[in-house]
Design a protein around this motif. Structure first.
Motif, PDB file in Angstrom:
ATOM      1  N   GLU A  78       0.811  -1.213   0.000  1.00  0.00           N
ATOM      2  CA  GLU A  78       0.000   0.000   0.000  1.00  0.00           C
ATOM      3  C   GLU A  78       0.845   1.265   0.000  1.00  0.00           C
ATOM      4  N   SER A  79       2.148   1.129  -0.184  1.00  0.00           N
ATOM      5  CA  SER A  79       3.042   2.290  -0.142  1.00  0.00           C
ATOM      6  C   SER A  79       2.817   3.231  -1.318  1.00  0.00           C
ATOM      7  N   GLY A  80       2.391   2.682  -2.453  1.00  0.00           N
ATOM      8  CA  GLY A  80       2.215   3.495  -3.659  1.00  0.00           C
ATOM      9  C   GLY A  80       3.367   3.393  -4.624  1.00  0.00           C
ATOM     10  N   VAL A  81       4.325   2.506  -4.338  1.00  0.00           N
ATOM     11  CA  VAL A  81       5.506   2.371  -5.188  1.00  0.00           C
ATOM     12  C   VAL A  81       5.131   2.001  -6.615  1.00  0.00           C
ATOM     13  N   ARG A  82       4.192   1.076  -6.772  1.00  0.00           N
ATOM     14  CA  ARG A  82       3.862   0.579  -8.119  1.00  0.00           C
ATOM     15  C   ARG A  82       3.262   1.644  -9.023  1.00  0.00           C
ATOM     16  N   THR A  83       2.709   2.694  -8.430  1.00  0.00           N
ATOM     17  CA  THR A  83       2.133   3.785  -9.245  1.00  0.00           C
ATOM     18  C   THR A  83       2.929   5.077  -9.107  1.00  0.00           C
ATOM     19  N   ARG A  84       4.016   5.028  -8.355  1.00  0.00           N
ATOM     20  CA  ARG A  84       4.834   6.208  -8.054  1.00  0.00           C
ATOM     21  C   ARG A  84       4.011   7.311  -7.384  1.00  0.00           C
ATOM     22  N   THR A  85       2.976   6.919  -6.674  1.00  0.00           N
ATOM     23  CA  THR A  85       2.137   7.867  -5.939  1.00  0.00           C
ATOM     24  C   THR A  85       2.161   7.465  -4.471  1.00  0.00           C
ATOM     25  N   PRO A  86       2.887   8.203  -3.640  1.00  0.00           N
ATOM     26  CA  PRO A  86       3.048   7.774  -2.245  1.00  0.00           C
ATOM     27  C   PRO A  86       1.751   7.792  -1.461  1.00  0.00           C
ATOM     28  N   HIS A  87       1.626   6.828  -0.547  1.00  0.00           N
ATOM     29  CA  HIS A  87       0.533   6.874   0.415  1.00  0.00           C
ATOM     30  C   HIS A  87       0.648   8.189   1.180  1.00  0.00           C
ATOM     31  N   PRO A  88      -0.475   8.792   1.585  1.00  0.00           N
ATOM     32  CA  PRO A  88      -0.416  10.087   2.273  1.00  0.00           C
ATOM     33  C   PRO A  88       0.567  10.145   3.440  1.00  0.00           C
ATOM     34  N   THR A  89       0.740   9.052   4.169  1.00  0.00           N
ATOM     35  CA  THR A  89       1.674   9.074   5.297  1.00  0.00           C
ATOM     36  C   THR A  89       3.132   9.085   4.838  1.00  0.00           C
ATOM     37  N   LEU A  90       3.385   8.813   3.538  1.00  0.00           N
ATOM     38  CA  LEU A  90       4.749   8.798   3.019  1.00  0.00           C
ATOM     39  C   LEU A  90       5.071  10.004   2.157  1.00  0.00           C
ATOM     40  N   ALA A  91       4.062  10.755   1.746  1.00  0.00           N
ATOM     41  CA  ALA A  91       4.271  11.904   0.865  1.00  0.00           C
ATOM     42  C   ALA A  91       5.194  12.929   1.524  1.00  0.00           C
ATOM     43  N   GLY A  92       6.241  13.323   0.797  1.00  0.00           N
ATOM     44  CA  GLY A  92       7.162  14.337   1.290  1.00  0.00           C
ATOM     45  C   GLY A  92       8.172  13.852   2.309  1.00  0.00           C
ATOM     46  N   THR A  93       8.223  12.547   2.558  1.00  0.00           N
ATOM     47  CA  THR A  93       9.132  12.019   3.575  1.00  0.00           C
ATOM     48  C   THR A  93      10.492  11.667   2.987  1.00  0.00           C
ATOM     49  N   GLY A  94      11.479  11.558   3.873  1.00  0.00           N
ATOM     50  CA  GLY A  94      12.783  11.096   3.443  1.00  0.00           C
ATOM     51  C   GLY A  94      12.719   9.674   2.919  1.00  0.00           C
ATOM     52  N   TYR A  95      11.835   8.872   3.509  1.00  0.00           N
ATOM     53  CA  TYR A  95      11.666   7.488   3.054  1.00  0.00           C
ATOM     54  C   TYR A  95      11.265   7.453   1.584  1.00  0.00           C
ATOM     55  N   TRP A  96      10.337   8.317   1.201  1.00  0.00           N
ATOM     56  CA  TRP A  96       9.906   8.323  -0.200  1.00  0.00           C
ATOM     57  C   TRP A  96      11.004   8.856  -1.114  1.00  0.00           C
ATOM     58  N   ARG A  97      11.762   9.851  -0.645  1.00  0.00           N
ATOM     59  CA  ARG A  97      12.884  10.356  -1.442  1.00  0.00           C
ATOM     60  C   ARG A  97      13.929   9.264  -1.633  1.00  0.00           C
ATOM     61  N   LEU A  98      14.113   8.445  -0.607  1.00  0.00           N
ATOM     62  CA  LEU A  98      15.049   7.325  -0.730  1.00  0.00           C
ATOM     63  C   LEU A  98      14.557   6.326  -1.763  1.00  0.00           C
ATOM     64  N   ILE A  99      13.274   6.020  -1.754  1.00  0.00           N
ATOM     65  CA  ILE A  99      12.699   5.124  -2.747  1.00  0.00           C
ATOM     66  C   ILE A  99      12.925   5.679  -4.155  1.00  0.00           C
ATOM     67  N   GLU A 100      12.724   6.977  -4.325  1.00  0.00           N
ATOM     68  CA  GLU A 100      12.912   7.586  -5.640  1.00  0.00           C
ATOM     69  C   GLU A 100      14.378   7.519  -6.082  1.00  0.00           C
ATOM     70  N   ARG A 101      15.287   7.686  -5.139  1.00  0.00           N
ATOM     71  CA  ARG A 101      16.711   7.597  -5.482  1.00  0.00           C
ATOM     72  C   ARG A 101      17.079   6.178  -5.888  1.00  0.00           C
ATOM     73  N   ILE A 102      16.526   5.195  -5.210  1.00  0.00           N
ATOM     74  CA  ILE A 102      16.777   3.806  -5.602  1.00  0.00           C
ATOM     75  C   ILE A 102      16.197   3.545  -6.992  1.00  0.00           C
ATOM     76  N   ALA A 103      14.988   4.040  -7.234  1.00  0.00           N
ATOM     77  CA  ALA A 103      14.359   3.876  -8.546  1.00  0.00           C
ATOM     78  C   ALA A 103      15.209   4.524  -9.645  1.00  0.00           C
ATOM     79  N   ASP A 104      15.780   5.679  -9.368  1.00  0.00           N
ATOM     80  CA  ASP A 104      16.633   6.357 -10.355  1.00  0.00           C
ATOM     81  C   ASP A 104      17.855   5.515 -10.690  1.00  0.00           C
ATOM     82  N   ARG A 105      18.425   4.842  -9.674  1.00  0.00           N
ATOM     83  CA  ARG A 105      19.585   3.993  -9.916  1.00  0.00           C
ATOM     84  C   ARG A 105      19.202   2.810 -10.810  1.00  0.00           C
ATOM     85  N   LEU A 106      18.030   2.247 -10.568  1.00  0.00           N
ATOM     86  CA  LEU A 106      17.582   1.123 -11.385  1.00  0.00           C
ATOM     87  C   LEU A 106      17.307   1.565 -12.817  1.00  0.00           C
ATOM     88  N   ALA A 107      16.736   2.744 -12.963  1.00  0.00           N
ATOM     89  CA  ALA A 107      16.457   3.272 -14.301  1.00  0.00           C
ATOM     90  C   ALA A 107      17.758   3.545 -15.044  1.00  0.00           C
TER      91      ALA A 107
END
Length: 218
Positions: free
Chosen positions: A116-145
């Motif tokens: 339910e994190s929202g990773v599969r749609t790149r849309t964070p769950h409201p509790t994750l929006a704007g968090t460092g955790y979500w920025r970390l996920i995006e940085r990992i995704a950028d490395r994979l891309a």
């Protein structure tokens, strides 16, 4: 019985929910039992303070996220844009919840909500929006891309990796709460989890992926 008002009552309900959601499941625990465990006389205390089960669950996760964020912030600032380093920051921050029974319960709850994190749609769950955790996920995704992984496969693999980390942490938390003896020491467990997760993310792209992106296997 205490009256259902004020931040003290909210905290009692949140802590009661942490115990029951961890032990009985997010959807298995009864709200009336949460109210009773919190020492409240009003059977509608959860609705009064949080609006619904989901509102209470969001409050539980918001508290857990705040604790993790305080650990993650300096790790994220220092981590280079290298996949293993980013995974290590994630695992280290999550492992901070293993220090207390409260954190261990929340790890068990988080594992139930991994998809339910929202990773599969790149849309964070409201509790994750704007968090460092979500920025970390995006940085990992950028490395994979950057490694050439196509978007659909990238998102599925990242979601799987996060689910694996969450499940491993939840199982370790369960062992600690139950007083069981883990197979490995914690340092080895965490190091191996970093290596295993990094290896999963770095796995070679299947040859057919470039030809079957988004296609039904049938």
């Amino acid at each position: 019985m205490a009256r259902t008002s004020g931040p003290e009552t909210r905290d009692k309900l949140i802590r009661a929910a942490e115990e029951l959601f961890a032990a009985q499941g997010v959807h298995g625990a009864q709200l009336r039992d949460v109210v009773t465990r919190a020492g409240q006389a009003n059977p509608s205390a959860v609705q009064y303070h949080f609006g619904s089960r989901d509102g209470l669950l969001d409050a539980v996760m918001a508290g857990r996220q705040a604790r993790t964020e305080s650990v993650l912030a300096p790790l994220l600032a220092a981590a280079p844009d290298e996949l293993r380093a980013l995974v290590a920051a994630l695992v280290t921050a999550e492992a901070s919840e293993l220090r207390t029974d409260r954190g261990r319960r929340c790890l068990r709850i988080s594992a139930q909500l991994s998809h339910e994190s929202g990773v599969r749609t790149r849309t964070p769950h409201p509790t994750l929006a704007g968090t460092g955790y979500w920025r970390l996920i995006e940085r990992i995704a950028d490395r994979l891309a950057a490694g050439g992984l196509p978007e659909p496969l990238l998102l599925e693999r990242l979601d799987l990796a996060l689910t694996m980390v969450g499940a491993a942490m939840a199982d370790r938390a369960r062992q600690y709460l139950d007083g069981a003896e883990p197979l490995t020491g914690e340092a080895l467990f965490l190091t191996d989890l970093v290596e295993t997760t990094t290896a999963l993310l770095r796995a070679a792209q299947p040859e057919q992926a470039t030809h079957q992106q988004g296609k039904d296997p049938s």
